[in-house]
Design an enzyme around this catalytic site. Structure first.
Site, PDB file in Angstrom:
ATOM      1  N   ASP A  95       0.857  -1.180   0.000  1.00 27.45           N
ATOM      2  CA  ASP A  95       0.000   0.000   0.000  1.00 27.45           C
ATOM      3  C   ASP A  95       0.897   1.236   0.000  1.00 27.45           C
ATOM      4  O   ASP A  95       2.120   1.122   0.054  1.00 27.45           O
ATOM      5  CB  ASP A  95      -0.971  -0.035   1.183  1.00 27.45           C
ATOM      6  N   SER A  96       0.305   2.405  -0.051  1.00 27.07           N
ATOM      7  CA  SER A  96       1.100   3.624  -0.218  1.00 27.07           C
ATOM      8  C   SER A  96       1.671   4.152   1.088  1.00 27.07           C
ATOM      9  O   SER A  96       2.530   5.024   1.092  1.00 27.07           O
ATOM     10  CB  SER A  96       0.232   4.709  -0.832  1.00 27.07           C
ATOM     11  N   GLY A  97       1.165   3.637   2.210  1.00 27.86           N
ATOM     12  CA  GLY A  97       1.519   4.206   3.506  1.00 27.86           C
ATOM     13  C   GLY A  97       0.514   5.262   3.934  1.00 27.86           C
ATOM     14  O   GLY A  97       0.466   5.662   5.098  1.00 27.86           O
ATOM     15  N   GLY A  98      -0.299   5.701   2.995  1.00 28.35           N
ATOM     16  CA  GLY A  98      -1.253   6.776   3.274  1.00 28.35           C
ATOM     17  C   GLY A  98      -2.262   6.407   4.347  1.00 28.35           C
ATOM     18  O   GLY A  98      -2.513   7.190   5.262  1.00 28.35           O
ATOM     19  N   PHE A  99      -2.818   5.220   4.263  1.00 35.05           N
ATOM     20  CA  PHE A  99      -3.856   4.842   5.228  1.00 35.05           C
ATOM     21  C   PHE A  99      -3.331   4.915   6.656  1.00 35.05           C
ATOM     22  O   PHE A  99      -3.980   5.461   7.546  1.00 35.05           O
ATOM     23  CB  PHE A  99      -4.395   3.433   4.927  1.00 35.05           C
ATOM     24  N   ASP A 149      -2.394   8.781  -1.574  1.00 41.41           N
ATOM     25  CA  ASP A 149      -3.630   9.558  -1.695  1.00 41.41           C
ATOM     26  C   ASP A 149      -3.984  10.225  -0.378  1.00 41.41           C
ATOM     27  O   ASP A 149      -3.438   9.899   0.675  1.00 41.41           O
ATOM     28  CB  ASP A 149      -4.784   8.649  -2.150  1.00 41.41           C
ATOM     29  N   GLN A 200     -11.008   8.191  -4.731  1.00 42.40           N
ATOM     30  CA  GLN A 200     -11.510   8.684  -3.437  1.00 42.40           C
ATOM     31  C   GLN A 200     -12.854   9.374  -3.665  1.00 42.40           C
ATOM     32  O   GLN A 200     -13.497   9.136  -4.672  1.00 42.40           O
ATOM     33  CB  GLN A 200     -10.482   9.625  -2.796  1.00 42.40           C
ATOM     34  N   GLY A 227     -10.869   4.549   0.672  1.00 41.95           N
ATOM     35  CA  GLY A 227     -11.788   5.339   1.481  1.00 41.95           C
ATOM     36  C   GLY A 227     -13.092   4.656   1.829  1.00 41.95           C
ATOM     37  O   GLY A 227     -14.052   5.313   2.219  1.00 41.95           O
ATOM     38  N   ASP A 278      -8.131  -6.858   0.059  1.00 43.07           N
ATOM     39  CA  ASP A 278      -7.181  -7.173   1.137  1.00 43.07           C
ATOM     40  C   ASP A 278      -7.809  -6.768   2.455  1.00 43.07           C
ATOM     41  O   ASP A 278      -8.695  -5.908   2.494  1.00 43.07           O
ATOM     42  CB  ASP A 278      -5.881  -6.377   0.982  1.00 43.07           C
ATOM     43  N   CYS A 317     -14.687 -28.039   5.319  1.00 48.54           N
ATOM     44  CA  CYS A 317     -13.523 -27.228   4.933  1.00 48.54           C
ATOM     45  C   CYS A 317     -12.341 -28.119   4.555  1.00 48.54           C
ATOM     46  O   CYS A 317     -12.088 -29.130   5.194  1.00 48.54           O
ATOM     47  CB  CYS A 317     -13.138 -26.303   6.087  1.00 48.54           C
ATOM     48  N   CYS A 319      -9.154 -26.957   4.489  1.00 46.73           N
ATOM     49  CA  CYS A 319      -7.896 -26.318   4.913  1.00 46.73           C
ATOM     50  C   CYS A 319      -7.033 -27.320   5.690  1.00 46.73           C
ATOM     51  O   CYS A 319      -7.505 -28.365   6.128  1.00 46.73           O
ATOM     52  CB  CYS A 319      -8.174 -25.081   5.770  1.00 46.73           C
ATOM     53  N   CYS A 322      -8.507 -28.145   9.294  1.00 46.71           N
ATOM     54  CA  CYS A 322      -9.682 -29.026   9.321  1.00 46.71           C
ATOM     55  C   CYS A 322      -9.351 -30.404   8.750  1.00 46.71           C
ATOM     56  O   CYS A 322      -9.762 -31.424   9.304  1.00 46.71           O
ATOM     57  CB  CYS A 322     -10.837 -28.386   8.558  1.00 46.71           C
ATOM     58  N   HIS A 349      -7.230 -21.537   8.534  1.00 43.61           N
ATOM     59  CA  HIS A 349      -8.636 -21.824   8.216  1.00 43.61           C
ATOM     60  C   HIS A 349      -9.333 -20.599   7.612  1.00 43.61           C
ATOM     61  O   HIS A 349      -9.999 -20.696   6.577  1.00 43.61           O
ATOM     62  CB  HIS A 349      -9.391 -22.295   9.468  1.00 43.61           C
TER      63      HIS A 349
HETATM   64 ZN   LIG Z   1     -10.734 -25.203   7.837  1.00 40.30          ZN
END
Ligand SMILES: [Zn+2]
Length: 363
Positions: A95-99, A149, A200, A227, A278, A317, A319, A322, A349
């Protein structure tokens, strides 16, 4: 730059509004739609790169702000860049670091040049500009980078602030594009990272429309929607996503929604044209013993009713956790005694749960 309009191939629209496609990055192909876990400090918390890959995750996100402050991009570069550092061999998005500058820094000053803020550990004043954000992300060795941004929505709901932030975001985008081109001028097209411009405009739909037009008209390889998921209601977020969905152009560029990770929100976003998402939610929830099961329900494994439960988290599941039979009762006990393995097993999971949602839209 024609290369920006050929990043996606095999784009297949589905009837539900979603689309499947293949994204070409300098670290290989990514099947879309895709969920990207946050490796805030260069790794997904409590998991090895192999464990992350085992969930079907294809891209990991790293936070520019945190890595810039500690250990610093020069150190990460000496340790082999982000890929050598955390050993994740697939594509990495920063990311840009902005957040973080806007959400974590109490003392900050926004000027046309950039954002000045106080280092949370040393107390010294730091400045991040659109240009330095590009430089840091390239120095880290990221494959997909995000323009710096001006975020609103965290504590500034007045229209004036939103308009000011919108205008500044677009002046900054031009500076990011210029700096990105300067920094990547000597790279062959196939080795260049992908730059995402950020849309934005807060909850103001007209600003959102203009912002999207400006980003789509820029020389960027990806469209990011910023945003949102910053304190507004779900209905407000859905209204913006629904409004934007018919306005995306036909360029072969991926669309990335920042910071959204709740399963119903992921489905809603994907069905309104989003390709990439993300969030820290799956791994943070997991470390707090909260896991998703069939039907997007959440269960809290520390609940006393699981004390002698021999069932796995979700019998349907596939994963690692599980499939290998770790029971709810076992996990509950390990959480109760503070054993970090429980958080790792539940992170696996939850990441698999979100990745499976994305896979449903690809097939
Ligand atoms: Zn699982």
């Amino acid at each position: 730059m024609d290369v920006n309009n050929t990043l996606l191939t095999g784009v297949k629209p589905n009837q539900d509004g979603s689309r499947a496609a293949t994204l070409r990055t300098r670290r290989g192909e990514v099947q879309l739609p895709t969920f990207m876990p946050d490796g805030t400090r260069g790794v997904v918390k409590s998991l090895t790169a192999e464990q992350v890959a085992g969930t079907g995750v294809q891209v990991v996100l790293a936070n520019t702000y945190h890595l810039h402050l500690q250990p610093g991009e020069a150190t990460v570069k000496k340790l082999g860049g982000l890929h050598g550092f955390g050993k994740w061999q697939g594509p990495i998005l920063t990311d840009s670091g902005g957040f973080q500058v806007f959400s974590l820094s109490k003392l900050r000053k926004i000027t046309e040049e950039g954002v000045t803020f106080k280092h949370p550990v040393t107390g010294e004043m730091r400045l991040i500009t659109p240009e330095s954000s590009m430089q840091i992300q390239l120095e880290l060795g990221s494959d997909m980078i995000v323009a710096f941004d001006h975020l609103t929505g965290l504590d500034e709901t007045e229209g004036g602030k939103t308009l000011e932030a919108f205008e500044r975001t677009h002046r900054w985008l031009e500076r990011c594009v210029t700096e990105f081109k300067r920094l990547t001028a000597d790279m062959p097209a196939s080795e260049r990272p992908i730059l995402f411009g950020v849309v934005q405009g807060g909850l103001d739909l007209e600003l959102r429309r203009k912002s999207l037009e400006l980003v789509q008209g820029s020389d960027v390889g990806g469209i990011a929607i910023g945003g949102l998921s910053v304190g507004e209601t779900k209905e407000e977020m859905y209204r913006v996503l629904e409004f934007l969905s018919p306005l995306y152009d036909n360029s072969a560029r991926p669309r990335f929604l920042l910071g959204v990770g709740d399963p119903p929100d992921i489905r809603y976003a994907i069905e309104h044209g989003i390709d990439m998402l993300d969030c820290v939610l799956p791994t943070r929830n997991a470390r707090h013993a909260t896991v998703w099961v069939e039907g997007d329900e959440k269960i809290h494994l520390t609940n006393a009713k699981f004390t002698e439960d021999t069932e796995v988290i979700d019998p349907g599941c596939d994963c690692y956790t599980c499939a290998n039979g770790y029971s709810r009762g076992f996990l509950r006990h390990q959480f109760k005694v503070g054993e970090p393995l429980a958080g790792s097993l539940c992170s696996i999971h939850n990441l698999r749960y979100l990745t499976r949602i994305c896979e449903e839209y690809r097939s």
